[in-house]
Design a protein around this motif. Structure first.
Motif, PDB file in Angstrom:
ATOM      1  N   ILE A   1     -38.643  81.491  34.452  1.00 28.34           N
ATOM      2  CA  ILE A   1     -38.098  80.278  34.626  1.00 28.34           C
ATOM      3  C   ILE A   1     -37.236  79.856  35.952  1.00 28.34           C
ATOM      4  N   LEU A   2     -36.516  81.064  36.103  1.00 28.54           N
ATOM      5  CA  LEU A   2     -35.373  80.775  37.159  1.00 28.54           C
ATOM      6  C   LEU A   2     -36.016  81.024  38.630  1.00 28.54           C
TER       7      LEU A   2
ATOM      8  N   ASP B   1     -42.404  76.232  34.236  1.00 30.33           N
ATOM      9  CA  ASP B   1     -41.494  75.025  34.437  1.00 30.33           C
ATOM     10  C   ASP B   1     -41.051  74.913  33.258  1.00 30.33           C
ATOM     11  N   PRO B   2     -39.444  74.706  33.103  1.00 30.09           N
ATOM     12  CA  PRO B   2     -38.636  74.616  31.971  1.00 30.09           C
ATOM     13  C   PRO B   2     -39.337  73.085  31.290  1.00 30.09           C
TER      14      PRO B   2
ATOM     15  N   VAL C   1     -29.123  84.832  25.572  1.00 27.90           N
ATOM     16  CA  VAL C   1     -29.886  83.726  25.272  1.00 27.90           C
ATOM     17  C   VAL C   1     -28.805  82.650  25.930  1.00 27.90           C
ATOM     18  N   GLY C   2     -27.357  82.648  25.734  1.00 34.03           N
ATOM     19  CA  GLY C   2     -26.572  81.690  26.371  1.00 34.03           C
ATOM     20  C   GLY C   2     -26.723  81.538  27.779  1.00 34.03           C
ATOM     21  N   ARG C   3     -26.987  83.052  28.624  1.00 31.83           N
ATOM     22  CA  ARG C   3     -26.924  82.967  29.959  1.00 31.83           C
ATOM     23  C   ARG C   3     -28.184  81.908  30.364  1.00 31.83           C
ATOM     24  N   ILE C   4     -29.485  82.546  29.707  1.00 31.49           N
ATOM     25  CA  ILE C   4     -30.820  82.135  30.236  1.00 31.49           C
ATOM     26  C   ILE C   4     -30.622  80.538  30.055  1.00 31.49           C
ATOM     27  N   ASN C   5     -30.231  79.922  28.869  1.00 34.65           N
ATOM     28  CA  ASN C   5     -30.059  78.540  28.628  1.00 34.65           C
ATOM     29  C   ASN C   5     -29.184  77.648  29.664  1.00 34.65           C
ATOM     30  N   GLY C   6     -28.153  78.368  29.844  1.00 38.14           N
ATOM     31  CA  GLY C   6     -27.049  78.040  30.600  1.00 38.14           C
ATOM     32  C   GLY C   6     -27.421  77.887  32.179  1.00 38.14           C
ATOM     33  N   ASP C   7     -28.424  78.810  32.546  1.00 40.62           N
ATOM     34  CA  ASP C   7     -28.844  78.949  34.083  1.00 40.62           C
ATOM     35  C   ASP C   7     -30.109  77.831  34.155  1.00 40.62           C
ATOM     36  N   ALA C   8     -30.860  77.658  33.034  1.00 40.74           N
ATOM     37  CA  ALA C   8     -31.983  77.051  33.311  1.00 40.74           C
ATOM     38  C   ALA C   8     -32.226  75.836  32.352  1.00 40.74           C
ATOM     39  N   GLY C   9     -31.129  75.665  31.727  1.00 41.97           N
ATOM     40  CA  GLY C   9     -31.388  74.238  30.510  1.00 41.97           C
ATOM     41  C   GLY C   9     -30.948  72.998  31.456  1.00 41.97           C
TER      42      GLY C   9
END
Ligand code: ADQ
Length: 472
Positions: A297-298, A303-304, A334-342
């Motif tokens: 994703i990053l 594509d998110p 999980v928090g990091r991924i959603n925080g970076d890409a959400g």
């Protein structure tokens, strides 16, 4: 009926497993009932149980409670009590803190404690004694899994007339790892008490035969091990499976299909839905798979707006330190991924830490496009087979670790090395974009495998071979 007036059980087919196949349910009026849990093993053994006055010996799940045998759904249930200390030392300790990591390639360090071992011996003896008490003359006894590896030998000493089978649901490690175990001799001899020792894969049976050749004075010829006293044990592979047809029918039912559509709608109608389903266990490679997805994703390779990853993790062994630690790590990831890409109203990763009924599982499997199964080591992995059984059309893709036993049979899956994050990334991309005819070809082959080899056939293969062994 196998239970006569005095509550004394006598059965000609006996299953011995750490857990009983029943769960206690509390009625609104305070009374208590038992309900058979719908696991694959129970389903497979139910016909054999009914035809043979079967009994199931096991722990009912609550400590410090002694229960009498009872009948449930045509099976005689024989509860074995465990004290609070025994749950800590035999179950959480030796079974899940020593044997589990040791048998899974030491992906976490196994702990060796003599008090744990003492409890393991004591509890195994209790299971063996109970099995000996309820078995008819010449009965067949089938012992299940790593918690009870001493039972075959103990039982043979008490009851030489019995036909004894053992099945190991997890991997059996190479000698180089197994020999770390301070009690390696006792465990090896414990297993050799059986007439037939079943493993998930031929490689595991070979690991065991090699161990015996090096450490026990026995004659080993192929899968046949002859001990000094003339007893013959056989070590063979019986890859376990699922009740494929019932999973398939469930997934095709209208309520489950409707639920599958609702799930995709609730997820915002993504182009690609990835799915992971596991017990929350450090052997399952959950971190590796989420890290791979997050990087895709990053880096803009996924594509998110188009994709979502649903990860379901069943709470498991929460009193064991390693498992608590793992849960924290995954929460953070999980928090990091959603925080970076959400974005507002859209998180690429949906993480559910809970257990679901079979209907909901079937709906998830039906809804998903790409099933992601990435264990660092797994005896078999039934989730991979359940996904295949739930696919209606020839679509959907299974990404599967080479280190899962299931990879040995599910050869048409998109294989990955779970230690290679770049490999996981490339394969997730491929599986989500691959041409429909490629996916269809793979899925047809997988489906044939899973339907031709279901759990009924597995049980039948094992019990037929056990029946043909000569006891003595
Ligand atoms: P497990 O390590 O538990 O089993 P697996 O084979 O995948 O692993 O079986 C898990 C089962 O639990 C599946 O039937 C799955 O549907 C169910 N499950 C998982 N998550 C769930 C959830 N959130 N809600 C409801 N159900 C859920 C061990 C070995 C495996 C081996 C099996 C059988 O570790 O390698 O395949 O035994 O021998």
């Amino acid at each position: 009926s196998p239970t006569d007036q005095g509550g004394e059980v006598s059965a000609s087919f006996v299953v011995v497993a750490n857990r009983l196949p029943v769960d206690r349910v509390q009625n609104p009026d305070g009374t208590v009932d038992w309900r058979t849990s719908p696991g694959g093993l129970v389903t497979a053994l139910e016909p054999v149980m009914r035809a043979n006055e079967g009994a199931w010996v096991g722990w009912h799940g609550a400590p410090d409670e002694v229960l009498d045998p009872f009948e449930e759904d045509g099976i005689t249930i024989v509860p074995v009590p465990l004290s609070t200390d025994e749950v800590a030392d035999y179950y959480e300790g030796f079974s899940n803190g020593t044997l589990w990591p040791l048998y899974h390639d030491v992906v976490a360090p196994p702990a060796f404690h003599r008090v744990w071992w003492d409890a393991y011996v004591r509890v195994n003896r209790r299971f063996a004694e109970r099995a000996a008490q309820v078995s008819d003359q010449g009965a067949t006894v089938w012992v299940q899994d790593y918690q009870l590896q001493l039972v075959p030998q103990m039982l043979r000493m008490m009851r030489p007339d019995l036909r004894i089978g053992f099945f190991l649901h997890i991997p059996f490690p190479p000698v180089e790892l197994f020999q770390q175990l301070p009690w390696r001799r006792e465990i090896t001899e414990g297993l050799l008490g059986a007439d037939l020792i079943g493993f998930q894969l031929p490689g595991a049976a070979q690991n065991f035969a090699r161990l015996v050749r090096q450490r026990v004075s026995a004659e080993v010829r192929r899968d046949q091990i002859t001990l000094g006293d003339g007893h013959v044990a056989r070590a063979r592979a019986y890859p376990i499976s699922i009740d494929s047809r019932s999973f398939h029918e469930l997934s095709r039912s209208e309520p489950v299909q409707q639920r599958a559509r609702d799930i995709r709608r609730d997820l915002g109608e993504p182009k690609v839905m990835f799915l992971g389903v596991d017990r929350l266990d450090y052997t399952k490679g959950i971190k590796q798979r989420l890290r791979a997805f997050g990087e895709l994703i990053l880096e803009g390779r996924l594509d998110p707006d188009d994709v979502v990853f649903v990860q379901i993790a069943t709470p498991s062994r929460e009193r064991v330190e390693e498992y608590r630690h793992l849960r924290d790590e995954i929460d953070m990831l999980v928090g990091r991924i959603n925080g970076d890409a959400g974005r507002i109203g859209r998180s690429p990763l949906v993480y559910l830490h809970s257990s679901f009924p079979r209907e909901e599982m079937a709906a998830m499997y039906s809804a998903a496009d790409v099933m992601v199964v990435t264990p660092l080591r797994d005896g078999m992995n039934l989730v991979a087979k359940e996904f295949v059984a739930c696919r209606g059309a020839d679509d959907g893709a299974l990404v599967l670790s080479e280190f899962a036993g299931a990879a040995y049979e599910l050869k048409q899956a998109y294989k990955i090395n779970p230690y290679d994050i770049n490999d996981i990334k490339a394969t997730l991309e491929l599986a989500s974009h691959d041409a429909p005819n490629n996916k269809a070809r793979r899925m047809r082959a997988l489906r044939k495998q899973v339907f031709d080899n279901d759990i009924a056939k597995w049980a039948d293969n094992f019990l037929t071979d056990l029946d043909q062994t000569v006891t003595g």
